[in-house]
Motif scaffolding. Sequence first.
Motif, PDB file in Angstrom:
ATOM      1  N   THR A  91       4.523   3.424   2.661  1.00 30.82           N
ATOM      2  CA  THR A  91       3.294   4.076   2.254  1.00 30.82           C
ATOM      3  C   THR A  91       2.777   3.373   1.009  1.00 30.82           C
ATOM      4  OG1 THR A  91       4.050   6.201   3.110  1.00 30.82           O
ATOM      5  CG2 THR A  91       2.240   6.238   1.522  1.00 30.82           C
ATOM      6  N   PHE A  92       1.468   3.122   0.957  1.00 34.49           N
ATOM      7  CA  PHE A  92       0.897   2.374  -0.159  1.00 34.49           C
ATOM      8  C   PHE A  92      -0.287   3.120  -0.738  1.00 34.49           C
ATOM      9  CE2 PHE A  92      -2.230  -0.959  -1.526  1.00 34.49           C
ATOM     10  CZ  PHE A  92      -1.541  -1.358  -2.676  1.00 34.49           C
ATOM     11  N   THR A  93      -0.301   3.243  -2.050  1.00 36.63           N
ATOM     12  CA  THR A  93      -1.454   3.797  -2.747  1.00 36.63           C
ATOM     13  C   THR A  93      -1.885   2.829  -3.830  1.00 36.63           C
ATOM     14  OG1 THR A  93      -0.022   5.015  -4.292  1.00 36.63           O
ATOM     15  CG2 THR A  93      -0.815   6.199  -2.334  1.00 36.63           C
ATOM     16  N   MET A  94      -3.181   2.747  -4.059  1.00 35.66           N
ATOM     17  CA  MET A  94      -3.731   1.830  -5.047  1.00 35.66           C
ATOM     18  C   MET A  94      -4.710   2.614  -5.914  1.00 35.66           C
ATOM     19  SD  MET A  94      -5.413  -1.891  -4.289  1.00 35.66           S
ATOM     20  CE  MET A  94      -5.635  -3.105  -5.602  1.00 35.66           C
ATOM     21  N   THR A  95      -4.403   2.717  -7.188  1.00 37.08           N
ATOM     22  CA  THR A  95      -5.245   3.480  -8.091  1.00 37.08           C
ATOM     23  C   THR A  95      -6.176   2.543  -8.849  1.00 37.08           C
ATOM     24  OG1 THR A  95      -3.585   3.361  -9.850  1.00 37.08           O
ATOM     25  CG2 THR A  95      -3.501   5.247  -8.364  1.00 37.08           C
ATOM     26  N   GLY A  96      -7.065   3.126  -9.633  1.00 36.76           N
ATOM     27  CA  GLY A  96      -8.052   2.319 -10.338  1.00 36.76           C
ATOM     28  C   GLY A  96      -9.378   2.376  -9.605  1.00 36.76           C
ATOM     29  N   SER A  97     -10.146   1.298  -9.707  1.00 36.06           N
ATOM     30  CA  SER A  97     -11.490   1.270  -9.120  1.00 36.06           C
ATOM     31  C   SER A  97     -11.546   0.505  -7.806  1.00 36.06           C
ATOM     32  CB  SER A  97     -12.471   0.637 -10.116  1.00 36.06           C
ATOM     33  OG  SER A  97     -12.055  -0.671 -10.453  1.00 36.06           O
ATOM     34  N   ALA A  98     -10.393   0.309  -7.170  1.00 33.00           N
ATOM     35  CA  ALA A  98     -10.365  -0.479  -5.945  1.00 33.00           C
ATOM     36  C   ALA A  98     -11.136   0.211  -4.820  1.00 33.00           C
ATOM     37  CB  ALA A  98      -8.927  -0.720  -5.508  1.00 33.00           C
ATOM     38  N   SER A  99     -11.919  -0.567  -4.081  1.00 28.29           N
ATOM     39  CA  SER A  99     -12.649  -0.036  -2.943  1.00 28.29           C
ATOM     40  C   SER A  99     -11.713   0.116  -1.748  1.00 28.29           C
ATOM     41  CB  SER A  99     -13.791  -0.990  -2.575  1.00 28.29           C
ATOM     42  OG  SER A  99     -13.271  -2.226  -2.122  1.00 28.29           O
ATOM     43  N   ARG A 100     -12.208   0.778  -0.717  1.00 26.63           N
ATOM     44  CA  ARG A 100     -11.387   0.925   0.497  1.00 26.63           C
ATOM     45  C   ARG A 100     -11.054  -0.429   1.110  1.00 26.63           C
ATOM     46  NH1 ARG A 100     -13.752   6.020   4.052  1.00 26.63           N
ATOM     47  NH2 ARG A 100     -13.254   7.673   2.523  1.00 26.63           N
ATOM     48  N   ALA A 101     -12.024  -1.333   1.096  1.00 25.66           N
ATOM     49  CA  ALA A 101     -11.794  -2.662   1.673  1.00 25.66           C
ATOM     50  C   ALA A 101     -10.715  -3.400   0.903  1.00 25.66           C
ATOM     51  CB  ALA A 101     -13.095  -3.459   1.673  1.00 25.66           C
ATOM     52  N   VAL A 102     -10.769  -3.329  -0.439  1.00 28.11           N
ATOM     53  CA  VAL A 102      -9.762  -3.993  -1.268  1.00 28.11           C
ATOM     54  C   VAL A 102      -8.391  -3.372  -1.036  1.00 28.11           C
ATOM     55  CG1 VAL A 102      -8.987  -4.353  -3.647  1.00 28.11           C
ATOM     56  CG2 VAL A 102     -11.381  -4.760  -3.038  1.00 28.11           C
ATOM     57  N   THR A 103      -8.340  -2.034  -0.954  1.00 26.50           N
ATOM     58  CA  THR A 103      -7.071  -1.354  -0.724  1.00 26.50           C
ATOM     59  C   THR A 103      -6.489  -1.713   0.636  1.00 26.50           C
ATOM     60  OG1 THR A 103      -7.771   0.498  -2.117  1.00 26.50           O
ATOM     61  CG2 THR A 103      -5.949   0.901  -0.608  1.00 26.50           C
ATOM     62  N   ALA A 104      -7.336  -1.769   1.658  1.00 32.94           N
ATOM     63  CA  ALA A 104      -6.858  -2.126   2.999  1.00 32.94           C
ATOM     64  C   ALA A 104      -6.322  -3.548   3.022  1.00 32.94           C
ATOM     65  CB  ALA A 104      -7.999  -1.967   4.009  1.00 32.94           C
ATOM     66  N   GLN A 105      -7.019  -4.461   2.357  1.00 31.85           N
ATOM     67  CA  GLN A 105      -6.556  -5.848   2.307  1.00 31.85           C
ATOM     68  C   GLN A 105      -5.242  -5.950   1.546  1.00 31.85           C
ATOM     69  OE1 GLN A 105      -9.071  -8.571   0.106  1.00 31.85           O
ATOM     70  NE2 GLN A 105      -8.446 -10.292   1.375  1.00 31.85           N
ATOM     71  N   ALA A 106      -5.136  -5.182   0.448  1.00 29.66           N
ATOM     72  CA  ALA A 106      -3.905  -5.199  -0.336  1.00 29.66           C
ATOM     73  C   ALA A 106      -2.738  -4.637   0.470  1.00 29.66           C
ATOM     74  CB  ALA A 106      -4.096  -4.407  -1.625  1.00 29.66           C
ATOM     75  N   PHE A 107      -2.996  -3.596   1.273  1.00 33.59           N
ATOM     76  CA  PHE A 107      -1.942  -3.000   2.087  1.00 33.59           C
ATOM     77  C   PHE A 107      -1.437  -3.995   3.124  1.00 33.59           C
ATOM     78  CE2 PHE A 107      -0.804   0.623   5.215  1.00 33.59           C
ATOM     79  CZ  PHE A 107       0.521   0.570   4.815  1.00 33.59           C
ATOM     80  N   ASP A 108      -2.361  -4.713   3.741  1.00 33.20           N
ATOM     81  CA  ASP A 108      -1.972  -5.722   4.720  1.00 33.20           C
ATOM     82  C   ASP A 108      -1.114  -6.796   4.064  1.00 33.20           C
ATOM     83  OD1 ASP A 108      -2.127  -6.989   7.363  1.00 33.20           O
ATOM     84  OD2 ASP A 108      -3.352  -8.492   6.345  1.00 33.20           O
TER      85      ASP A 108
END
Length: 355
Positions: A91-108
Amino acid sequence: MDFWIPDDAISPQQRHGELSALTLPTSVEDGSKAHRAGAVSTGRAHAKAILLGEHAVVYGTPALALPIPQLTATASAAWSGHAAESPGDLTFTMTGSASRAVTAQAFDGLRRLTAAFKAHLGVTGGPHLDVSLDGAIPPGRGLGSSAANARAIILALAGLFGRKLAEDEVFDLVQEAENLTHGRASGVDAMAVGATAPLLFQAGRAQTLDIGCDGLFVIADSGTAGSTKEAIDLLRAGFRATPGTEKRFMHRASRLVDDAKASLAEGEPEEFGACLTEYHDLLRGAGLSTGPIDALVDAALQAGSLGAKITGGGLGGCVLAMSRPERAGEVARRLRAAGAVQTWAVPLRRPTHER
């Protein structure tokens, strides 16, 4: 890979993983015990800026890099409260001002990074992982956000698995992640996000820079993300279109880096600043700058900066300006007036023993 970094460029905490953990498991099998004890591990890394050497460094020429400790990425890793449903379950969570696209790319990217990490340790399976990332480094700005995020996560995972990774192991794992993100990465980002002093990087090797003067770098975010891959493709297309262009670009880039290195060592900030501005002209001539970026460079120079340039891959991102400390406030003000959405000040100091 020929890799070396001097002892004085890395703090003891960084050399041993710059991580903290509670009840660390010594193997994957111990993970369930660690989970019941509430184990959690954290890892940290920071931003960086390329002073000179963008793009040319990929071809083996030197580059100068500056750590930015004000901007950090902090990752935490813990065993989840339920069993993994697949080998790579997390499970991955990304806090801060990251957009959904950035979070999805980071999760991948995290899935691939976790797989590479486990392969490096020679482990398979394990409980479900909870990984979170809190990053203050804006993505797509040439500040090394992807490398810093990867380093922070690797250090967090290492703590959770009870492993102390050598610095070259951390570098290799971050570099693998960078190659997946950007294509062929030079390695300067992977190294600079863990360095504690300005460094000279070339072909996988780094050394701390000799600094004979004080100064201050003002970094301005244009508010527009750049694209390293697009910039690389654009530069290569230009090289193919005109014979001799690549050789001239690399020769000029290498000369400017050498001149800048000598200027810093000899305590000549004006000469160093001139090298910054000339390197910007080199990148602009290759089509890697933009109108808004050029406007920020011009504003910094008009405010009294000793030199200014785009930093990073290009086609957006940040501008870096060198200033005397007493002029830094005015430089930052003029940059914001010219369109910068935020600015940061990073001191350049001579080593303490030379004062």
